[in-house]
Motif scaffolding. Sequence first.
Motif, PDB file in Angstrom:
ATOM      1  N   ARG A   1      -4.120  12.232  39.475  1.00 57.88           N
ATOM      2  CA  ARG A   1      -4.668  12.949  38.315  1.00 57.88           C
ATOM      3  C   ARG A   1      -6.194  13.045  38.339  1.00 57.88           C
ATOM      4  NH1 ARG A   1      -1.163  10.622  33.241  1.00 57.88           N
ATOM      5  NH2 ARG A   1       0.880  11.099  34.100  1.00 57.88           N
ATOM      6  N   TYR A   2      -6.833  12.276  39.222  1.00 56.41           N
ATOM      7  CA  TYR A   2      -8.287  12.338  39.323  1.00 56.41           C
ATOM      8  C   TYR A   2      -8.672  13.679  39.941  1.00 56.41           C
ATOM      9  CZ  TYR A   2     -13.051  11.434  40.838  1.00 56.41           C
ATOM     10  OH  TYR A   2     -14.399  11.519  41.047  1.00 56.41           O
ATOM     11  N   ARG A   3      -9.449  14.472  39.184  1.00 54.59           N
ATOM     12  CA  ARG A   3      -9.779  15.836  39.597  1.00 54.59           C
ATOM     13  C   ARG A   3     -11.190  15.969  40.154  1.00 54.59           C
ATOM     14  NH1 ARG A   3      -7.219  16.477  34.516  1.00 54.59           N
ATOM     15  NH2 ARG A   3      -9.261  16.733  33.591  1.00 54.59           N
ATOM     16  N   GLY A   4     -11.953  14.899  40.141  1.00 57.06           N
ATOM     17  CA  GLY A   4     -13.304  14.964  40.683  1.00 57.06           C
ATOM     18  C   GLY A   4     -14.313  15.640  39.781  1.00 57.06           C
ATOM     19  N   GLU A   5     -13.965  15.886  38.521  1.00 57.93           N
ATOM     20  CA  GLU A   5     -14.895  16.522  37.581  1.00 57.93           C
ATOM     21  C   GLU A   5     -16.017  15.578  37.177  1.00 57.93           C
ATOM     22  OE1 GLU A   5     -12.361  17.774  34.418  1.00 57.93           O
ATOM     23  OE2 GLU A   5     -11.438  19.352  35.613  1.00 57.93           O
ATOM     24  N   SER A   6     -15.777  14.288  37.336  1.00 54.71           N
ATOM     25  CA  SER A   6     -16.784  13.277  37.042  1.00 54.71           C
ATOM     26  C   SER A   6     -16.758  12.276  38.191  1.00 54.71           C
ATOM     27  CB  SER A   6     -16.452  12.577  35.723  1.00 54.71           C
ATOM     28  OG  SER A   6     -15.210  11.909  35.839  1.00 54.71           O
TER      29      SER A   6
ATOM     30  N   GLU B   1     -23.889  11.611  31.449  1.00 54.68           N
ATOM     31  CA  GLU B   1     -22.706  12.380  31.860  1.00 54.68           C
ATOM     32  C   GLU B   1     -21.499  11.469  32.075  1.00 54.68           C
ATOM     33  OE1 GLU B   1     -20.458  15.507  32.201  1.00 54.68           O
ATOM     34  OE2 GLU B   1     -22.584  15.671  31.808  1.00 54.68           O
ATOM     35  N   GLU B   2     -21.717  10.320  32.702  1.00 51.16           N
ATOM     36  CA  GLU B   2     -20.619   9.371  32.922  1.00 51.16           C
ATOM     37  C   GLU B   2     -20.107   8.815  31.595  1.00 51.16           C
ATOM     38  OE1 GLU B   2     -21.570   7.458  37.297  1.00 51.16           O
ATOM     39  OE2 GLU B   2     -22.809   6.819  35.597  1.00 51.16           O
ATOM     40  N   THR B   3     -21.020   8.596  30.655  1.00 53.44           N
ATOM     41  CA  THR B   3     -20.628   8.110  29.332  1.00 53.44           C
ATOM     42  C   THR B   3     -19.802   9.163  28.601  1.00 53.44           C
ATOM     43  OG1 THR B   3     -22.602   6.720  29.238  1.00 53.44           O
ATOM     44  CG2 THR B   3     -21.489   7.166  27.146  1.00 53.44           C
ATOM     45  N   VAL B   4     -20.210  10.430  28.723  1.00 47.30           N
ATOM     46  CA  VAL B   4     -19.447  11.539  28.128  1.00 47.30           C
ATOM     47  C   VAL B   4     -18.017  11.515  28.669  1.00 47.30           C
ATOM     48  CG1 VAL B   4     -19.198  14.067  28.203  1.00 47.30           C
ATOM     49  CG2 VAL B   4     -21.405  13.048  27.615  1.00 47.30           C
ATOM     50  N   THR B   5     -17.888  11.356  29.984  1.00 47.67           N
ATOM     51  CA  THR B   5     -16.571  11.340  30.617  1.00 47.67           C
ATOM     52  C   THR B   5     -15.767  10.122  30.189  1.00 47.67           C
ATOM     53  OG1 THR B   5     -17.437  12.508  32.531  1.00 47.67           O
ATOM     54  CG2 THR B   5     -15.364  11.334  32.827  1.00 47.67           C
ATOM     55  N   MET B   6     -16.401   8.968  30.216  1.00 49.98           N
ATOM     56  CA  MET B   6     -15.677   7.730  29.905  1.00 49.98           C
ATOM     57  C   MET B   6     -15.169   7.718  28.472  1.00 49.98           C
ATOM     58  SD  MET B   6     -16.861   3.843  30.365  1.00 49.98           S
ATOM     59  CE  MET B   6     -15.918   2.515  29.643  1.00 49.98           C
ATOM     60  N   LEU B   7     -16.013   8.120  27.538  1.00 48.68           N
ATOM     61  CA  LEU B   7     -15.630   8.047  26.133  1.00 48.68           C
ATOM     62  C   LEU B   7     -14.914   9.302  25.637  1.00 48.68           C
ATOM     63  CD1 LEU B   7     -18.823   6.288  24.719  1.00 48.68           C
ATOM     64  CD2 LEU B   7     -16.608   5.256  25.297  1.00 48.68           C
ATOM     65  N   GLY B   8     -15.027  10.384  26.408  1.00 43.48           N
ATOM     66  CA  GLY B   8     -14.362  11.621  26.004  1.00 43.48           C
ATOM     67  C   GLY B   8     -15.022  12.292  24.811  1.00 43.48           C
ATOM     68  N   TRP B   9     -16.321  12.078  24.652  1.00 39.98           N
ATOM     69  CA  TRP B   9     -17.064  12.658  23.537  1.00 39.98           C
ATOM     70  C   TRP B   9     -17.935  13.792  24.046  1.00 39.98           C
ATOM     71  CZ3 TRP B   9     -19.573   7.470  21.602  1.00 39.98           C
ATOM     72  CH2 TRP B   9     -18.587   6.621  21.105  1.00 39.98           C
ATOM     73  N   PRO B  10     -18.311  14.721  23.164  1.00 41.16           N
ATOM     74  CA  PRO B  10     -19.284  15.742  23.556  1.00 41.16           C
ATOM     75  C   PRO B  10     -20.647  15.102  23.852  1.00 41.16           C
ATOM     76  CG  PRO B  10     -18.168  16.356  21.513  1.00 41.16           C
ATOM     77  CD  PRO B  10     -17.776  14.942  21.820  1.00 41.16           C
ATOM     78  N   ARG B  11     -21.443  15.762  24.684  1.00 38.13           N
ATOM     79  CA  ARG B  11     -22.753  15.232  25.074  1.00 38.13           C
ATOM     80  C   ARG B  11     -23.634  14.963  23.849  1.00 38.13           C
ATOM     81  NH1 ARG B  11     -25.395  15.284  29.682  1.00 38.13           N
ATOM     82  NH2 ARG B  11     -24.030  16.830  30.616  1.00 38.13           N
ATOM     83  N   GLY B  12     -23.635  15.870  22.896  1.00 42.00           N
ATOM     84  CA  GLY B  12     -24.454  15.687  21.695  1.00 42.00           C
ATOM     85  C   GLY B  12     -24.049  14.456  20.907  1.00 42.00           C
TER      86      GLY B  12
END
Length: 151
Positions: A26-31, A115-126
């Motif tokens: 399932r890892y798509r390489g988006e992050s 960016e990694e935090t956005v991916t890990m937490l699933g939150w928008p960048r803002g």
Amino acid sequence: MLLGAGSDAEDVVQEAFVKGYRKLSRYRGESSFRAWLLAIVANETRNLHRSRSRRDGLVLRAAAANPESEVVEDGAVGSVLAAERRTALVRALRLLPAKDREVIVCRFFLDLSEEETVTMLGWPRGTVKSRTSRALVKLRGLLDLEEVHRG
């Protein structure tokens, strides 16, 4: 440990690695792979919190039903933290709401990029940016209060 796994941290990480291996397709390489795997660790930690809350509720109800029983606190985390400043920081982190604590741990303890935090937490960048800023202000305030009380 800082996300709240405490003495169960090794079990949480092991379970996360097993789940990561099983879901590797399932890892798509988006992050980064690191951020993807840390997101699994964070989810496992949340699962642990939910099960602990249910268990602690049962223990408290049992203790209320039988006042002679002894409820023993988990002192493992306190014994691991030796330095006074680190203890104060961890205590202040624990007082933060879970989402504030998560973003602080990701950005400053795990040293994840935004960016990694956005991916890990699933939150928008803002949301990551604003929550990081507000969480740091709250953490500074708690640490200042700690210093005043120790005084």
